[in-house]
Design a protein around this motif. Structure first.
Motif, PDB file in Angstrom:
ATOM      1  N   ARG A 145      43.284  35.259  43.027  1.00 25.45           N
ATOM      2  CA  ARG A 145      41.992  35.529  43.672  1.00 25.45           C
ATOM      3  C   ARG A 145      42.148  36.415  44.893  1.00 25.45           C
ATOM      4  N   GLU A 146      43.352  36.396  45.481  1.00 26.41           N
ATOM      5  CA  GLU A 146      43.591  37.242  46.647  1.00 26.41           C
ATOM      6  C   GLU A 146      43.448  38.719  46.271  1.00 26.41           C
ATOM      7  N   LYS A 169      38.448  39.204  42.095  1.00 23.73           N
ATOM      8  CA  LYS A 169      37.575  38.069  41.793  1.00 23.73           C
ATOM      9  C   LYS A 169      37.329  37.981  40.300  1.00 23.73           C
ATOM     10  N   ARG A 196      53.250  33.365  48.423  1.00 27.64           N
ATOM     11  CA  ARG A 196      52.126  34.025  47.750  1.00 27.64           C
ATOM     12  C   ARG A 196      51.434  35.077  48.613  1.00 27.64           C
ATOM     13  N   ILE A 197      52.232  35.903  49.248  1.00 28.35           N
ATOM     14  CA  ILE A 197      51.641  37.050  49.940  1.00 28.35           C
ATOM     15  C   ILE A 197      51.926  38.255  49.059  1.00 28.35           C
TER      16      ILE A 197
END
Lengths: 82, 200
Positions: free
Chosen positions: A35-36, A39, A76-77
């Protein structure tokens, strides 16, 4: 563990990429696009970071069509790989 | 570098051993090896609160922590909780997966959506207590399946994985079961009656 996330412009490209990775013996994990990043209901493929050169070659040879590559780890970057 | 080998150990043992090594006055650099998801989470949480530098590498199914002193080690006196942050397994929730494809339509798309779906289960906080695989769904729990890694992860976190015996037999996959156990229709019906069931 560092990973690469491969995103695509279309689901068909993702399906095609999965097939190519299998042929080349590269382990790819189908996952939803985080989702980062988007969408929409996107499909991405996660591969080990060590496979980066192979992935780049596949892109250069026109074997796979990708939208973007990101590197990411435990935290999760997602950082775009240029 | 000192190695704390916690293979085969379950919580709280790995955290206790890690804590002992970190609080040792001679501590400078250590490697901690654990073999399960829960221990990884708990050792990670401990190292964070102990104020040490670390990174995690996954190698052949084992998690290797490389921890290094960065200043004063903080003594952590809180009790060790053997759980994974935010993750819960709802014993009252059952998923029934009755196909190796997700949804009705193109098979290639369906296969891909199923992989994406099962991967997502490993990352969401609330896990089903049981996942039952029926009909061609058993192709997901047997050799050659692309989702075995994800299912293994789920099972480690406490989800029960069941495959329909009749279905395994029909597809000639009885000897190829790679995750979970075989079940029969009575158990499936009982599970469905006793829990909230979602058919995928």
């Amino acid at each position: 563990m560092k990973n690469i996330l491969i995103t695509f412009d279309s689901t068909n490209y993702a399906i095609q990429c999965e097939t190519v990775l299998k042929e080349k013996g590269i382990k790819g994990q189908i996952m939803p696009t985080p989702r980062e990043i988007t969408k929409s209901c996107g499909i991405s493929i996660r591969v080990d970071y060590e496979e980066l050169e192979k992935i780049k070659d596949l892109i250069d040879d026109g074997k796979i069509k990708v939208k973007m590559l990101y590197s990411f780890g435990e935290e999760r970057i997602f950082e775009p790989i240029l | 570098m000192k190695v704390v080998d916690c293979k085969g150990l379950t919580c709280p043992k790995p955290v206790i051993l890690t804590k002992k090594a970190i609080e040792d006055p001679d501590f400078d650099e250590i490697e901690v090896i654990v073999d399960n998801e829960a221990s990884r989470e708990n050792v990670r949480k401990y190292l964070q609160s102990a104020n040490v530098d670390f990174n995690i590498e996954e190698k052949e199914g084992f998690f290797h922590f490389y921890a290094k002193k960065k200043g004063e080690v903080k003594k952590v006196d809180e009790p060790i909780v053997c759980s994974i942050s935010n993750i819960s397994v709802d014993q009252g929730l059952t998923y029934v997966i009755s196909s190796d494809k997700l949804g009705v339509g193109d098979d290639k798309l369906g296969a891909m959506l199923m992989k994406s779906f099962i991967y997502s289960l490993t990352e969401t906080a609330e896990k089903p207590g049981t996942v039952i695989f029926l009909n061609s769904g058993v192709k997901l729990t047997t050799e050659g399946s692309d989702v075995l890694d994800s299912l293994k992860k789920l099972e480690e976190l406490g989800t029960e994985i069941l495959s329909c015996g009749t279905c395994l037999d029909f597809y000639g996959l009885k000897e190829k079961l790679a995750i979970g156990t075989v079940t029969n229709m009575y158990t499936i019906v009982e599970k469905m009656n006793a829990t909230k069931t979602i058919k995928i």
